[in-house]
Write a protein that holds these residues in place. Sequence first.
Motif, PDB file in Angstrom:
ATOM      1  N   ARG A  63       3.674  -5.550   3.204  1.00  8.76           N
ATOM      2  CA  ARG A  63       4.545  -6.336   2.325  1.00  8.76           C
ATOM      3  C   ARG A  63       5.101  -5.529   1.161  1.00  8.76           C
ATOM      4  N   THR A  64       4.906  -4.211   1.182  1.00  8.41           N
ATOM      5  CA  THR A  64       5.366  -3.393   0.073  1.00  8.41           C
ATOM      6  C   THR A  64       6.107  -2.162   0.580  1.00  8.41           C
ATOM      7  N   VAL A  65       6.771  -1.457  -0.340  1.00  7.43           N
ATOM      8  CA  VAL A  65       7.357  -0.158  -0.026  1.00  7.43           C
ATOM      9  C   VAL A  65       6.222   0.828   0.267  1.00  7.43           C
ATOM     10  N   PHE A  66       6.401   1.666   1.258  1.00  2.07           N
ATOM     11  CA  PHE A  66       5.427   2.707   1.581  1.00  2.07           C
ATOM     12  C   PHE A  66       5.037   3.458   0.309  1.00  2.07           C
ATOM     13  N   GLY A  67       3.724   3.516   0.050  1.00  4.38           N
ATOM     14  CA  GLY A  67       3.233   4.092  -1.198  1.00  4.38           C
ATOM     15  C   GLY A  67       3.613   5.539  -1.408  1.00  4.38           C
ATOM     16  N   VAL A 101      -0.164  -0.910  -8.677  1.00  6.83           N
ATOM     17  CA  VAL A 101      -0.547  -2.076  -9.470  1.00  6.83           C
ATOM     18  C   VAL A 101      -0.216  -3.384  -8.763  1.00  6.83           C
ATOM     19  N   ARG A 102       1.011  -3.486  -8.258  1.00  6.22           N
ATOM     20  CA  ARG A 102       1.477  -4.687  -7.562  1.00  6.22           C
ATOM     21  C   ARG A 102       2.369  -4.255  -6.404  1.00  6.22           C
ATOM     22  N   PRO A 103       2.571  -5.117  -5.411  1.00  2.00           N
ATOM     23  CA  PRO A 103       3.492  -4.775  -4.320  1.00  2.00           C
ATOM     24  C   PRO A 103       4.902  -4.530  -4.847  1.00  2.00           C
ATOM     25  N   LEU A 104       5.559  -3.521  -4.278  1.00  2.55           N
ATOM     26  CA  LEU A 104       6.946  -3.190  -4.592  1.00  2.55           C
ATOM     27  C   LEU A 104       7.794  -3.619  -3.401  1.00  2.55           C
ATOM     28  N   VAL A 128       9.325  -0.506 -12.326  1.00  2.00           N
ATOM     29  CA  VAL A 128       9.353  -1.908 -12.756  1.00  2.00           C
ATOM     30  C   VAL A 128      10.318  -2.672 -11.862  1.00  2.00           C
ATOM     31  N   GLN A 129       9.870  -3.807 -11.368  1.00  2.00           N
ATOM     32  CA  GLN A 129      10.701  -4.673 -10.525  1.00  2.00           C
ATOM     33  C   GLN A 129      10.498  -6.117 -10.974  1.00  2.00           C
ATOM     34  N   ASP A 130      11.591  -6.810 -11.214  1.00  2.00           N
ATOM     35  CA  ASP A 130      11.532  -8.198 -11.700  1.00  2.00           C
ATOM     36  C   ASP A 130      10.686  -8.334 -12.958  1.00  2.00           C
ATOM     37  N   GLY A 131      10.786  -7.344 -13.836  1.00  2.00           N
ATOM     38  CA  GLY A 131      10.090  -7.405 -15.123  1.00  2.00           C
ATOM     39  C   GLY A 131       8.619  -7.077 -15.082  1.00  2.00           C
ATOM     40  N   ALA A 132       8.075  -6.720 -13.914  1.00  2.00           N
ATOM     41  CA  ALA A 132       6.647  -6.418 -13.784  1.00  2.00           C
ATOM     42  C   ALA A 132       6.441  -4.981 -13.326  1.00  2.00           C
ATOM     43  N   VAL A 133       5.434  -4.316 -13.902  1.00  2.00           N
ATOM     44  CA  VAL A 133       5.092  -2.955 -13.492  1.00  2.00           C
ATOM     45  C   VAL A 133       4.473  -3.002 -12.097  1.00  2.00           C
ATOM     46  N   ARG A 134       5.002  -2.190 -11.196  1.00  4.93           N
ATOM     47  CA  ARG A 134       4.524  -2.170  -9.809  1.00  4.93           C
ATOM     48  C   ARG A 134       3.718  -0.908  -9.487  1.00  4.93           C
ATOM     49  N   VAL A 135       4.200   0.247  -9.960  1.00  8.48           N
ATOM     50  CA  VAL A 135       3.545   1.520  -9.688  1.00  8.48           C
ATOM     51  C   VAL A 135       3.563   2.337 -10.972  1.00  8.48           C
ATOM     52  N   ARG A 193      -8.534  -3.156  15.560  1.00  5.89           N
ATOM     53  CA  ARG A 193      -7.222  -3.786  15.400  1.00  5.89           C
ATOM     54  C   ARG A 193      -6.711  -3.474  13.997  1.00  5.89           C
ATOM     55  N   PRO A 194      -5.408  -3.554  13.782  1.00  3.52           N
ATOM     56  CA  PRO A 194      -4.881  -3.331  12.432  1.00  3.52           C
ATOM     57  C   PRO A 194      -5.431  -4.350  11.442  1.00  3.52           C
ATOM     58  N   VAL A 195      -5.835  -3.895  10.283  1.00  2.00           N
ATOM     59  CA  VAL A 195      -6.305  -4.757   9.201  1.00  2.00           C
ATOM     60  C   VAL A 195      -5.535  -4.399   7.938  1.00  2.00           C
ATOM     61  N   SER A 196      -5.489  -5.333   7.002  1.00  2.00           N
ATOM     62  CA  SER A 196      -4.767  -5.097   5.751  1.00  2.00           C
ATOM     63  C   SER A 196      -5.545  -4.123   4.873  1.00  2.00           C
ATOM     64  N   MET A 197      -4.840  -3.103   4.389  1.00  2.00           N
ATOM     65  CA  MET A 197      -5.429  -2.100   3.507  1.00  2.00           C
ATOM     66  C   MET A 197      -4.503  -1.867   2.328  1.00  2.00           C
ATOM     67  N   SER A 198      -5.080  -1.505   1.212  1.00  2.00           N
ATOM     68  CA  SER A 198      -4.270  -1.275   0.015  1.00  2.00           C
ATOM     69  C   SER A 198      -4.864  -0.138  -0.804  1.00  2.00           C
ATOM     70  N   SER A 199      -4.034   0.861  -1.123  1.00  2.00           N
ATOM     71  CA  SER A 199      -4.478   1.923  -2.028  1.00  2.00           C
ATOM     72  C   SER A 199      -4.553   1.378  -3.451  1.00  2.00           C
ATOM     73  N   VAL A 200      -5.561   1.807  -4.185  1.00  2.00           N
ATOM     74  CA  VAL A 200      -5.730   1.406  -5.579  1.00  2.00           C
ATOM     75  C   VAL A 200      -5.298   2.541  -6.498  1.00  2.00           C
ATOM     76  N   ASN A 201      -5.899   3.696  -6.323  1.00  2.00           N
ATOM     77  CA  ASN A 201      -5.533   4.889  -7.089  1.00  2.00           C
ATOM     78  C   ASN A 201      -5.426   6.076  -6.148  1.00  2.00           C
ATOM     79  N   TRP A 202      -4.591   7.020  -6.541  1.00  2.00           N
ATOM     80  CA  TRP A 202      -4.373   8.207  -5.710  1.00  2.00           C
ATOM     81  C   TRP A 202      -4.145   9.394  -6.631  1.00  2.00           C
TER      82      TRP A 202
END
Length: 268
Positions: A30-34, A63-66, A93-100, A203-212
Amino acid sequence: MTAAMNYDEIRKRAATESTVSVPATWAQGRTVFGGLSAALLADTLSRQNEDDRRLRYLEIGFVRPLMTEHPFELSSEPISSGRTVAVQSGQIVQDGAVRVTAQANFVRALASETPVEIDNFKAPELIPPDHEHCHRVEGAVAPVFTQHIDFRFAGGGAPFSGRGSDELCGWMRFDEPPAQLDTTHLVTLIDAWPPLVSSYYKRPVSMSSVNWQLHFAEPVDGISGSEFLGYRAHANFFRDGYGSSSAEIWAPDGRLLAKSFQTFLVFS
């Protein structure tokens, strides 16, 4: 913006326009490739620095999905600028919120009367990328953005194979290779691989990077974009859906280009 845009085309727009959007072909769930959002921030920060300083450290916070197909702004701010090290911060920043978010160190080379060099990296002997058993990562398990990147599994635990392993090895390059690689190309490629723990799932599962975090060793100067770069990741720990891994990335001639450290969440 057309769906066929590659990284360099998006980067060019980001450098010349006040806002930019990313086509859906660069989606990761649901986000732009990190790796793309991190590379765009790295490029934004790099343009604020003197040419004799090289990017040596980059830290990214997701921080949030982009959202794809939706405009966002990239910004940079100097934190400090000494004789040797300049520190920059940036955000998307997208829609007034920090994303990355990003913080980067740009370092000027130092001369010494007693030069010391330490290089204890030895590139592993992997099956070559054109080997019949070195398969491109694609198909139902691969996110949409992978259509832009040719990355090939060469050992360890294959993503979503159910054959868990604490190591993953492979090769990577762009499908539309630039004439010469730069550091931001490297940022994009490194993040193409899923968290190493993906091999434990069938099977594919949802994953999310936090910090890199990325530590850059040798410059990428002179490396053709058509050449494959090596990648080897190791699991540090994983428990209760939270994990950490580290990876090494090397040039075709075996030189270590970067070390990567990632923390991530798995929603299984």
